[in-house]
Motif scaffolding. Sequence first.
Motif, PDB file in Angstrom:
ATOM      1  N   PHE A   1     -23.095  39.984 -34.058  1.00  0.00           N
ATOM      2  CA  PHE A   1     -22.931  39.480 -35.236  1.00  0.00           C
ATOM      3  C   PHE A   1     -22.753  37.345 -35.112  1.00  0.00           C
ATOM      4  N   GLY A   2     -22.664  37.204 -34.298  1.00  0.00           N
ATOM      5  CA  GLY A   2     -22.888  36.129 -33.992  1.00  0.00           C
ATOM      6  C   GLY A   2     -21.293  35.137 -34.258  1.00  0.00           C
ATOM      7  N   ASP A   3     -22.247  34.174 -35.508  1.00  0.00           N
ATOM      8  CA  ASP A   3     -21.494  33.070 -35.965  1.00  0.00           C
ATOM      9  C   ASP A   3     -20.116  34.005 -37.012  1.00  0.00           C
ATOM     10  N   TYR A   4     -20.703  35.738 -37.140  1.00  0.00           N
ATOM     11  CA  TYR A   4     -20.228  36.196 -38.472  1.00  0.00           C
ATOM     12  C   TYR A   4     -19.015  37.331 -37.414  1.00  0.00           C
ATOM     13  N   THR A   5     -19.228  37.285 -36.639  1.00  0.00           N
ATOM     14  CA  THR A   5     -17.919  38.322 -36.053  1.00  0.00           C
ATOM     15  C   THR A   5     -16.482  38.464 -36.149  1.00  0.00           C
ATOM     16  N   ASP A   6     -15.638  37.055 -36.741  1.00  0.00           N
ATOM     17  CA  ASP A   6     -14.589  37.458 -36.991  1.00  0.00           C
ATOM     18  C   ASP A   6     -14.081  37.878 -37.931  1.00  0.00           C
ATOM     19  N   GLU A   7     -15.364  37.361 -39.079  1.00  0.00           N
ATOM     20  CA  GLU A   7     -14.959  38.432 -40.347  1.00  0.00           C
ATOM     21  C   GLU A   7     -15.278  39.724 -40.427  1.00  0.00           C
ATOM     22  N   VAL A   8     -16.554  39.724 -39.606  1.00  0.00           N
ATOM     23  CA  VAL A   8     -16.276  41.210 -39.825  1.00  0.00           C
ATOM     24  C   VAL A   8     -15.855  42.104 -39.458  1.00  0.00           C
ATOM     25  N   ILE A   9     -15.329  41.627 -38.322  1.00  0.00           N
ATOM     26  CA  ILE A   9     -13.654  42.307 -37.179  1.00  0.00           C
ATOM     27  C   ILE A   9     -12.393  42.252 -38.237  1.00  0.00           C
ATOM     28  N   LYS A  10     -12.364  41.154 -39.519  1.00  0.00           N
ATOM     29  CA  LYS A  10     -11.499  41.078 -39.878  1.00  0.00           C
ATOM     30  C   LYS A  10     -11.644  42.222 -40.697  1.00  0.00           C
ATOM     31  N   PHE A  11     -12.940  42.461 -41.596  1.00  0.00           N
ATOM     32  CA  PHE A  11     -13.221  43.151 -42.726  1.00  0.00           C
ATOM     33  C   PHE A  11     -12.801  44.781 -42.506  1.00  0.00           C
ATOM     34  N   CYS A  12     -13.133  45.385 -41.187  1.00  0.00           N
ATOM     35  CA  CYS A  12     -13.059  46.213 -41.065  1.00  0.00           C
ATOM     36  C   CYS A  12     -11.800  47.029 -40.421  1.00  0.00           C
ATOM     37  N   ARG A  13     -10.682  45.890 -39.975  1.00  0.00           N
ATOM     38  CA  ARG A  13      -9.817  46.521 -39.713  1.00  0.00           C
ATOM     39  C   ARG A  13      -8.719  47.116 -41.248  1.00  0.00           C
ATOM     40  N   SER A  14      -9.595  46.131 -42.284  1.00  0.00           N
ATOM     41  CA  SER A  14      -8.441  46.646 -43.108  1.00  0.00           C
ATOM     42  C   SER A  14      -9.549  47.339 -44.056  1.00  0.00           C
ATOM     43  N   GLU A  15     -10.347  47.426 -44.273  1.00  0.00           N
ATOM     44  CA  GLU A  15     -11.575  48.735 -45.017  1.00  0.00           C
ATOM     45  C   GLU A  15     -11.573  49.943 -44.996  1.00  0.00           C
ATOM     46  N   LYS A  16     -11.756  50.850 -45.421  1.00  0.00           N
ATOM     47  CA  LYS A  16     -11.011  52.581 -45.277  1.00  0.00           C
ATOM     48  C   LYS A  16     -12.930  52.896 -44.429  1.00  0.00           C
ATOM     49  N   LYS A  17     -13.083  53.317 -43.761  1.00  0.00           N
ATOM     50  CA  LYS A  17     -14.988  53.754 -43.129  1.00  0.00           C
ATOM     51  C   LYS A  17     -15.137  55.058 -44.428  1.00  0.00           C
ATOM     52  N   SER A  18     -17.095  54.839 -44.048  1.00  0.00           N
ATOM     53  CA  SER A  18     -16.849  56.172 -44.891  1.00  0.00           C
ATOM     54  C   SER A  18     -17.739  57.278 -44.496  1.00  0.00           C
ATOM     55  N   PHE A  19     -17.513  58.291 -44.490  1.00  0.00           N
ATOM     56  CA  PHE A  19     -17.524  59.574 -43.773  1.00  0.00           C
ATOM     57  C   PHE A  19     -18.537  61.016 -44.925  1.00  0.00           C
TER      58      PHE A  19
END
Length: 377
Positions: free
Chosen positions: A353-371
């Motif tokens: 994700f390069g420059d977008y790594t931190d925004e992806v990590i922040k999103f994944c820590r708060s968003e529910k996962k689909s299954f």
Amino acid sequence: MRVQLERKLLVRLYDRKKYISLVIKAKRILKNISKKCLLNDNYGRVKKDFNRKWAGLRGCFDFYWLKIYGIVSGDWSPEYVPETIYYLHIEPRLNNKMFSKAYSDKNMYHYYVKDIMMPITLVRNVEGVFYEKYSNRHSEKGRVINVLESYNRFIIKPSIESGGGRNVALCVKYSDGYQMSGRHIKSVEEILNLYRKNYLIQEVIESHPFFAAFNPSSVNTVRFLIYRSVVDETVKILHSVFRVGITGSITDNQASGGYACGLTKEGCLTGRAVNKKGDIYDNVNGVRLEKGLKLLKYDEMIYEAKKIAYFFPYSRLMGIDLCVDKEGRIVLIEINNQNNEINFFQMLNGPLFGDYTDEVIKFCRSEKKSFVIDFTI
């Protein structure tokens, strides 16, 4: 409450099985590349930063992937995304799994992907029902057979779950029947019976000479990794690689033995290629990868890839495969919105994700996962 607990247990069991399989895969790659390359002093420092950055998402053995990407690429970074984190935490949050399979069905591309050329489809089979080309009117099997018998060559592939080139076959007509992936088949009807349902049959694409020079037997594609930002909804090109099949193969996938060749952001060859084992090459099929050589139509392909991404609102992360045919036209081959291959991007080009790594990590820590459980019994 009980239903919720049962769901969590099911997800945990699935994740555990998936995690173990990915760790085994990582060990296998690491064993192969460790024979040729050694860790350097950067690993210890980067591992500490990696542990801090991915806290809450990482597992005990994710550092195997950190080693793999660092050794193969020569670039050590805590922002590398292990397959274990990607498949269990990131993709199920960036892409809604409840829609992924339906949107990846090749039989349905023409309904929602507009203004881009695709391979000419001769026949579609949807749940056992035949349709000619893009018609919504069903066709009898006998008529379908007559249509296909008028062609000397055609491609047959599953409409879903054909990742890695699985079950994609070239059928060539001879006087005594057909050759299909090294097998002799007596008739078109026998070919159709082998695939049963949910497949499509297309005309064979002839690659532009520029791309065919690397391997004439396969349609050599450019795979773009597209990300739609969770912050501002803009579509980004994270990476691209040029994929080339091995001599004699009709597909260019690494899973089928093919190569992934590194590209710069401008679409120029980096002079390096890898296979699925992490082996590094400076040529493919005896053709030298000329560093700085720009791929034909690369800028136009970027435009088309971004345009396609906007047709998929339920997926923020997609792998889009494009090729250039003999007339110089850009053709969409496949859209991948689930189980995307990520290793070759990071082995060749650096963190996912390069420059977008931190925004992806922040999103994944708060968003529910689909299954989704998506198999038949």
